[in-house]
Design a protein around this motif. Structure first.
Motif, mmCIF file in Angstrom:
data_model
loop_
_atom_site.group_PDB
_atom_site.id
_atom_site.type_symbol
_atom_site.label_atom_id
_atom_site.label_comp_id
_atom_site.label_asym_id
_atom_site.label_seq_id
_atom_site.Cartn_x
_atom_site.Cartn_y
_atom_site.Cartn_z
ATOM 1 N N GLN A 33 0.834 -1.193 0.000
ATOM 2 C CA GLN A 33 0.000 0.000 0.000
ATOM 3 C C GLN A 33 0.875 1.252 0.000
ATOM 4 N N ILE A 34 0.507 2.225 -0.827
ATOM 5 C CA ILE A 34 1.207 3.508 -0.854
ATOM 6 C C ILE A 34 0.645 4.358 0.268
ATOM 7 N N LEU A 35 1.522 4.847 1.143
ATOM 8 C CA LEU A 35 1.105 5.730 2.229
ATOM 9 C C LEU A 35 1.948 6.993 2.203
ATOM 10 N N TYR A 36 1.270 8.126 2.282
ATOM 11 C CA TYR A 36 1.954 9.414 2.337
ATOM 12 C C TYR A 36 2.192 9.800 3.788
ATOM 13 N N LEU A 37 3.354 10.386 4.035
ATOM 14 C CA LEU A 37 3.755 10.764 5.385
ATOM 15 C C LEU A 37 3.591 12.256 5.625
ATOM 16 N N GLN A 38 3.113 12.947 4.626
ATOM 17 C CA GLN A 38 2.805 14.369 4.710
ATOM 18 C C GLN A 38 1.623 14.635 3.790
ATOM 19 N N PRO A 39 0.999 15.799 3.872
ATOM 20 C CA PRO A 39 -0.186 16.058 3.043
ATOM 21 C C PRO A 39 0.097 15.932 1.548
ATOM 22 N N LYS A 40 -0.908 15.400 0.819
ATOM 23 C CA LYS A 40 -0.807 15.329 -0.643
ATOM 24 C C LYS A 40 -1.087 16.719 -1.215
ATOM 25 N N ARG A 41 -0.767 16.886 -2.475
ATOM 26 C CA ARG A 41 -0.900 18.180 -3.146
ATOM 27 C C ARG A 41 -2.265 18.322 -3.828
ATOM 28 N N GLU A 42 -2.547 19.535 -4.265
ATOM 29 C CA GLU A 42 -3.774 19.829 -5.016
ATOM 30 C C GLU A 42 -3.657 19.390 -6.473
ATOM 31 N N ARG A 43 -2.415 19.237 -6.945
ATOM 32 C CA ARG A 43 -2.186 18.793 -8.321
ATOM 33 C C ARG A 43 -0.859 18.042 -8.357
ATOM 34 N N ALA A 44 -0.647 17.288 -9.423
ATOM 35 C CA ALA A 44 0.560 16.466 -9.548
ATOM 36 C C ALA A 44 1.787 17.346 -9.792
ATOM 37 N N GLU A 45 2.947 16.749 -9.606
ATOM 38 C CA GLU A 45 4.194 17.474 -9.837
ATOM 39 C C GLU A 45 4.355 17.816 -11.313
ATOM 40 N N ALA A 46 5.194 18.786 -11.596
ATOM 41 C CA ALA A 46 5.451 19.217 -12.969
ATOM 42 C C ALA A 46 5.886 18.031 -13.829
ATOM 43 N N LYS A 48 3.851 15.741 -14.922
ATOM 44 C CA LYS A 48 2.818 14.703 -14.791
ATOM 45 C C LYS A 48 1.469 15.355 -15.077
ATOM 46 N N ASP A 49 1.255 15.735 -16.331
ATOM 47 C CA ASP A 49 0.054 16.484 -16.696
ATOM 48 C C ASP A 49 -1.186 15.612 -16.849
ATOM 49 N N ASN A 50 -1.015 14.425 -17.425
ATOM 50 C CA ASN A 50 -2.134 13.537 -17.713
ATOM 51 C C ASN A 50 -1.775 12.109 -17.370
ATOM 52 N N TYR A 51 -2.804 11.288 -17.255
ATOM 53 C CA TYR A 51 -2.620 9.859 -17.017
ATOM 54 C C TYR A 51 -3.739 9.128 -17.735
ATOM 55 N N PRO A 87 -11.221 2.072 -18.145
ATOM 56 C CA PRO A 87 -9.877 1.955 -18.737
ATOM 57 C C PRO A 87 -9.776 2.753 -20.035
ATOM 58 N N GLY A 88 -8.631 3.381 -20.249
ATOM 59 C CA GLY A 88 -8.388 4.126 -21.479
ATOM 60 C C GLY A 88 -8.798 5.588 -21.423
ATOM 61 N N ILE A 89 -9.316 6.038 -20.302
ATOM 62 C CA ILE A 89 -9.725 7.438 -20.151
ATOM 63 C C ILE A 89 -8.510 8.275 -19.748
ATOM 64 N N ARG A 90 -8.370 9.447 -20.350
ATOM 65 C CA ARG A 90 -7.280 10.345 -19.972
ATOM 66 C C ARG A 90 -7.749 11.225 -18.823
ATOM 67 N N LEU A 91 -6.994 11.194 -17.730
ATOM 68 C CA LEU A 91 -7.287 12.046 -16.583
ATOM 69 C C LEU A 91 -6.283 13.182 -16.524
ATOM 70 N N TRP A 92 -6.753 14.319 -16.076
ATOM 71 C CA TRP A 92 -5.930 15.513 -15.932
ATOM 72 C C TRP A 92 -5.416 15.567 -14.500
#
Length: 100
Positions: A33-46, A48-51, A87-92
Protein backbone atom coordinates in the motif's frame (compact mmCIF):
# COMPACT_ATOMS: atom_id res chain seq x y z
CA UNK A 1 5.04 -3.32 8.69
CA UNK A 2 1.94 -2.41 10.62
CA UNK A 3 0.43 1.01 10.94
CA UNK A 4 1.65 1.17 14.53
CA UNK A 5 5.27 0.32 13.62
CA UNK A 6 5.25 2.87 10.80
CA UNK A 7 3.93 5.56 13.15
CA UNK A 8 6.47 4.65 15.84
CA UNK A 9 9.48 4.44 13.52
CA UNK A 10 8.69 7.75 11.85
CA UNK A 11 7.41 9.60 14.90
CA UNK A 12 3.97 10.22 13.41
CA UNK A 13 0.88 11.07 15.43
CA UNK A 14 -2.08 8.65 15.18
CA UNK A 15 -4.14 11.10 13.10
CA UNK A 16 -1.48 11.84 10.47
CA UNK A 17 -1.51 8.67 8.31
CA UNK A 18 -5.31 8.49 7.98
CA UNK A 19 -5.61 12.22 7.25
CA UNK A 20 -2.75 12.40 4.74
CA UNK A 21 -4.01 9.29 2.93
CA UNK A 22 -7.74 10.04 3.09
CA UNK A 23 -8.45 6.86 5.03
CA UNK A 24 -10.68 5.95 7.97
CA UNK A 25 -9.13 6.54 11.39
CA UNK A 26 -9.11 2.78 12.09
CA UNK A 27 -7.52 1.65 8.79
CA UNK A 28 -4.96 -1.18 8.70
CA UNK A 29 -1.90 -0.93 6.47
CA UNK A 30 -1.73 -3.55 3.68
CA UNK A 31 1.42 -4.94 2.06
CA UNK A 32 2.35 -2.83 -0.97
CA UNK A 33 0.00 0.00 0.00
CA UNK A 34 1.21 3.51 -0.85
CA UNK A 35 1.11 5.73 2.23
CA UNK A 36 1.95 9.41 2.34
CA UNK A 37 3.76 10.76 5.38
CA UNK A 38 2.81 14.37 4.71
CA UNK A 39 -0.19 16.06 3.04
CA UNK A 40 -0.81 15.33 -0.64
CA UNK A 41 -0.90 18.18 -3.15
CA UNK A 42 -3.77 19.83 -5.02
CA UNK A 43 -2.19 18.79 -8.32
CA UNK A 44 0.56 16.47 -9.55
CA UNK A 45 4.19 17.47 -9.84
CA UNK A 46 5.45 19.22 -12.97
CA UNK A 47 5.69 16.91 -15.96
CA UNK A 48 2.82 14.70 -14.79
CA UNK A 49 0.05 16.48 -16.70
CA UNK A 50 -2.13 13.54 -17.71
CA UNK A 51 -2.62 9.86 -17.02
CA UNK A 52 -4.39 7.25 -19.15
CA UNK A 53 -6.26 4.81 -16.94
CA UNK A 54 -5.81 1.04 -17.05
CA UNK A 55 -7.99 -1.85 -15.88
CA UNK A 56 -8.32 -1.81 -12.09
CA UNK A 57 -7.55 1.88 -11.61
CA UNK A 58 -9.72 3.78 -9.16
CA UNK A 59 -9.71 7.48 -8.51
CA UNK A 60 -8.28 6.73 -5.06
CA UNK A 61 -5.45 4.56 -6.41
CA UNK A 62 -4.60 7.26 -8.96
CA UNK A 63 -4.65 9.94 -6.27
CA UNK A 64 -2.20 7.86 -4.23
CA UNK A 65 0.01 7.08 -7.23
CA UNK A 66 0.45 10.77 -8.08
CA UNK A 67 0.15 12.30 -4.60
CA UNK A 68 -2.94 14.33 -5.47
CA UNK A 69 -5.82 14.82 -3.05
CA UNK A 70 -8.81 12.76 -4.12
CA UNK A 71 -11.18 15.73 -4.00
CA UNK A 72 -8.82 17.70 -6.26
CA UNK A 73 -8.56 14.83 -8.74
CA UNK A 74 -12.35 14.78 -9.11
CA UNK A 75 -12.45 18.57 -9.50
CA UNK A 76 -9.64 18.66 -12.08
CA UNK A 77 -11.50 16.10 -14.19
CA UNK A 78 -14.98 17.60 -13.77
CA UNK A 79 -16.21 14.30 -12.32
CA UNK A 80 -18.76 13.65 -9.60
CA UNK A 81 -17.24 12.24 -6.42
CA UNK A 82 -17.71 8.49 -6.23
CA UNK A 83 -17.57 7.99 -9.99
CA UNK A 84 -14.77 5.75 -11.26
CA UNK A 85 -12.97 6.02 -14.62
CA UNK A 86 -13.13 3.33 -17.27
CA UNK A 87 -9.88 1.95 -18.74
CA UNK A 88 -8.39 4.13 -21.48
CA UNK A 89 -9.72 7.44 -20.15
CA UNK A 90 -7.28 10.35 -19.97
CA UNK A 91 -7.29 12.05 -16.58
CA UNK A 92 -5.93 15.51 -15.93
CA UNK A 93 -3.48 15.78 -13.04
CA UNK A 94 -2.25 19.41 -13.07
CA UNK A 95 -4.89 21.56 -14.74
CA UNK A 96 -8.64 21.40 -15.13
CA UNK A 97 -9.94 19.23 -17.96
CA UNK A 98 -10.93 21.46 -20.89
CA UNK A 99 -14.59 21.74 -21.80
CA UNK A 100 -15.10 20.75 -25.42
Amino acid sequence: DTRETIEQELGLLKWELPKYNELANDFRARPGQILYLQPKRERAEAGKDNYTTIEGDTMYSISQKFGVRLRSLYELNRMDEGKEPEPGIRLWLRSKKPVF
